[in-house]
Design a protein around this motif. Structure first.
Motif, mmCIF file in Angstrom:
data_model
loop_
_atom_site.group_PDB
_atom_site.id
_atom_site.type_symbol
_atom_site.label_atom_id
_atom_site.label_comp_id
_atom_site.label_asym_id
_atom_site.label_seq_id
_atom_site.Cartn_x
_atom_site.Cartn_y
_atom_site.Cartn_z
ATOM 1 N N ILE A 284 0.855 -1.187 0.000
ATOM 2 C CA ILE A 284 0.000 0.000 0.000
ATOM 3 C C ILE A 284 0.889 1.234 0.000
ATOM 4 O O ILE A 284 1.699 1.437 0.900
ATOM 5 C CB ILE A 284 -0.925 0.017 1.234
ATOM 6 C CG1 ILE A 284 -1.864 -1.198 1.191
ATOM 7 C CG2 ILE A 284 -1.735 1.309 1.294
ATOM 8 C CD1 ILE A 284 -2.802 -1.289 2.361
ATOM 9 N N GLY A 285 0.726 2.083 -1.003
ATOM 10 C CA GLY A 285 1.552 3.283 -1.120
ATOM 11 C C GLY A 285 1.142 4.361 -0.138
ATOM 12 O O GLY A 285 0.103 4.275 0.520
ATOM 13 N N SER A 286 1.960 5.404 -0.059
ATOM 14 C CA SER A 286 1.692 6.495 0.890
ATOM 15 C C SER A 286 0.486 7.331 0.481
ATOM 16 O O SER A 286 -0.048 8.087 1.293
ATOM 17 C CB SER A 286 2.927 7.390 1.006
ATOM 18 O OG SER A 286 3.269 7.908 -0.270
ATOM 19 N N THR A 287 0.100 7.211 -0.779
ATOM 20 C CA THR A 287 -1.041 8.010 -1.260
ATOM 21 C C THR A 287 -2.322 7.189 -1.356
ATOM 22 O O THR A 287 -3.302 7.632 -1.955
ATOM 23 C CB THR A 287 -0.727 8.604 -2.646
ATOM 24 O OG1 THR A 287 -0.448 7.532 -3.560
ATOM 25 C CG2 THR A 287 0.456 9.550 -2.562
ATOM 26 N N THR B 86 -6.738 12.064 -1.293
ATOM 27 C CA THR B 86 -6.630 13.446 -1.782
ATOM 28 C C THR B 86 -6.827 14.400 -0.608
ATOM 29 O O THR B 86 -7.090 13.971 0.524
ATOM 30 C CB THR B 86 -7.689 13.726 -2.860
ATOM 31 O OG1 THR B 86 -8.996 13.648 -2.260
ATOM 32 C CG2 THR B 86 -7.611 12.701 -3.992
ATOM 33 N N GLU B 87 -6.719 15.684 -0.884
ATOM 34 C CA GLU B 87 -6.891 16.670 0.177
ATOM 35 C C GLU B 87 -8.310 16.658 0.734
ATOM 36 O O GLU B 87 -8.535 17.019 1.900
ATOM 37 C CB GLU B 87 -6.563 18.072 -0.358
ATOM 38 C CG GLU B 87 -5.103 18.261 -0.721
ATOM 39 C CD GLU B 87 -4.816 19.658 -1.224
ATOM 40 O OE1 GLU B 87 -5.783 20.449 -1.318
ATOM 41 O OE2 GLU B 87 -3.648 19.969 -1.497
ATOM 42 N N ASN B 88 -9.245 16.231 -0.085
ATOM 43 C CA ASN B 88 -10.648 16.230 0.335
ATOM 44 C C ASN B 88 -11.065 14.893 0.974
ATOM 45 O O ASN B 88 -12.212 14.746 1.392
ATOM 46 C CB ASN B 88 -11.560 16.521 -0.867
ATOM 47 C CG ASN B 88 -11.307 17.906 -1.438
ATOM 48 O OD1 ASN B 88 -11.025 18.841 -0.692
ATOM 49 N ND2 ASN B 88 -11.401 18.037 -2.764
ATOM 50 N N THR B 89 -10.144 13.959 1.012
ATOM 51 C CA THR B 89 -10.481 12.648 1.577
ATOM 52 C C THR B 89 -10.471 12.711 3.102
ATOM 53 O O THR B 89 -9.489 13.154 3.708
ATOM 54 C CB THR B 89 -9.480 11.567 1.109
ATOM 55 O OG1 THR B 89 -9.453 11.541 -0.313
ATOM 56 C CG2 THR B 89 -9.901 10.204 1.625
ATOM 57 N N TYR B 90 -11.567 12.264 3.708
ATOM 58 C CA TYR B 90 -11.637 12.242 5.172
ATOM 59 C C TYR B 90 -11.263 10.842 5.655
ATOM 60 O O TYR B 90 -11.934 9.863 5.356
ATOM 61 C CB TYR B 90 -13.042 12.608 5.648
ATOM 62 C CG TYR B 90 -13.195 12.508 7.157
ATOM 63 C CD1 TYR B 90 -12.678 13.495 7.990
ATOM 64 C CD2 TYR B 90 -13.830 11.414 7.738
ATOM 65 C CE1 TYR B 90 -12.803 13.408 9.369
ATOM 66 C CE2 TYR B 90 -13.949 11.320 9.113
ATOM 67 C CZ TYR B 90 -13.440 12.309 9.928
ATOM 68 O OH TYR B 90 -13.555 12.220 11.287
ATOM 69 N N ILE B 91 -10.157 10.762 6.395
ATOM 70 C CA ILE B 91 -9.695 9.486 6.950
ATOM 71 C C ILE B 91 -10.162 9.388 8.398
ATOM 72 O O ILE B 91 -9.954 10.316 9.189
ATOM 73 C CB ILE B 91 -8.150 9.366 6.900
ATOM 74 C CG1 ILE B 91 -7.652 9.589 5.470
ATOM 75 C CG2 ILE B 91 -7.701 8.019 7.443
ATOM 76 C CD1 ILE B 91 -8.159 8.572 4.486
ATOM 77 N N TYR B 92 -10.786 8.279 8.733
ATOM 78 C CA TYR B 92 -11.240 8.094 10.108
ATOM 79 C C TYR B 92 -10.028 8.143 11.052
ATOM 80 O O TYR B 92 -9.087 7.364 10.908
ATOM 81 C CB TYR B 92 -11.954 6.755 10.271
ATOM 82 C CG TYR B 92 -13.188 6.622 9.398
ATOM 83 C CD1 TYR B 92 -14.163 7.618 9.378
ATOM 84 C CD2 TYR B 92 -13.383 5.496 8.609
ATOM 85 C CE1 TYR B 92 -15.293 7.497 8.580
ATOM 86 C CE2 TYR B 92 -14.511 5.362 7.823
ATOM 87 C CZ TYR B 92 -15.467 6.363 7.805
ATOM 88 O OH TYR B 92 -16.579 6.235 7.017
ATOM 89 N N PRO B 93 -10.033 9.052 12.020
ATOM 90 C CA PRO B 93 -8.840 9.237 12.869
ATOM 91 C C PRO B 93 -8.663 8.154 13.941
ATOM 92 O O PRO B 93 -7.555 7.885 14.389
ATOM 93 C CB PRO B 93 -9.094 10.599 13.529
ATOM 94 C CG PRO B 93 -10.577 10.736 13.551
ATOM 95 C CD PRO B 93 -11.083 10.039 12.319
#
Length: 263
Positions: free
Chosen positions: A183-186, A207-214
């Motif tokens: 799995i790459g860093s992006t 992307t900048e608009n991607t929300y990653i569950y914290p």
């Protein structure tokens, strides 16, 4: 005291003993019915474990430990069948007032009580090990995510299900996915974000608009484990209490039948 008075006293005692026997029979049958229902539930759990390959522990359990799950399932089946037999012996013994069956019934109850108590103590003593194993196998599944050489793709799907359901990412946090060389860093699993999952791939581009569950999934998984263990232990404690009451009633019924035979 003349013979007539003695006969009246004996008659009153016999009537009192007969009423006691009827009451004990009723409540023993009632608790036997509850015991039988619980036995059927335990038997059903054994069937479920054997047939459901998507179970939580079954999915994350390592291949070399899969026999443990099968043994546990067969133990549930054996307990369910044993409980049914014990209930049958108890019902026949109480209805027909057979002392030998009531004695056998009490013996079986004692053995089941000791077995259940031993299993409950064993589960409590191994709880921390089970929790550690759960985290270890989850991290292992993360490390081998989308790796075709990994033992079961089912583990990947299950990780996606957990992350999407609880809105979490990784075991501790999303950085756990950096352990995976494929799995790459992006990119991250699509289930790590609120993005629409593309069924053609398991990974989504960040992307900048991607929300990653914290939040990581460890808290939710531990809560699931502790909740289920607590449920099992509470059910076991209730079952132990029922067995104690059954034993007391069976012993009293045994004594009352013995008294009845002396009249």
């Amino acid at each position: 005291m003349d013979i007539l008075q003695i006969n009246e006293i004996q008659k009153a005692r016999k009537m009192k003993n007969d009423v006691k026997i009827k009451i004990l029979k009723y409540f023993l049958s009632l608790f036997n019915g509850i015991f039988l229902i619980i036995g059927a539930i335990i038997f059903g759990c054994g069937i479920w474990i054997l047939w459901d390959e998507n179970s939580f522990i079954g999915t994350l359990l390592p291949t070399d430990h899969e026999d443990i799950l099968s043994v546990s399932a067969y133990c549930f089946l054996a307990i369910g069948i044993t409980v049914t037999i014990v209930c049958f012996v108890g019902c026949i013994g109480s209805i027909k007032e057979v002392k030998h069956l009531l004695f056998l019934y009490c013996l079986f109850l004692s053995l089941i009580f000791i077995l259940q108590l031993s299993i409950g103590l064993a589960v409590l003593s191994q709880y921390s090990n089970i929790e550690t194993l759960l985290g270890k196998k989850t991290i292992e599944a993360i490390n081998h995510y989308v790796n075709d050489s990994f033992s079961k793709e089912l583990k990947w799907n299950f990780l996606d299900l957990i992350q999407k359901e609880f809105q979490c990412c990784g075991y501790y946090n999303s950085s756990d996915w950096e352990r995976n060389d494929l799995i790459g860093s992006t990119s991250l699993p699509c289930s790590c974000s609120n993005s629409t999952v593309d069924t053609s791939t398991s990974l989504c581009t960040i992307t900048e608009n991607t929300y990653i569950y914290p939040q990581g999934c460890s808290t939710h998984m531990k809560q699931w484990l502790s909740g289920n263990v607590a449920t099992v232990l509470v059910a076991a404690a209730a079952l132990l209490l029922i067995e104690v009451l059954q034993f007391i009633m069976a012993v009293n019924l045994f004594k009352s039948i013995k008294i009845k035979e002396n009249y």
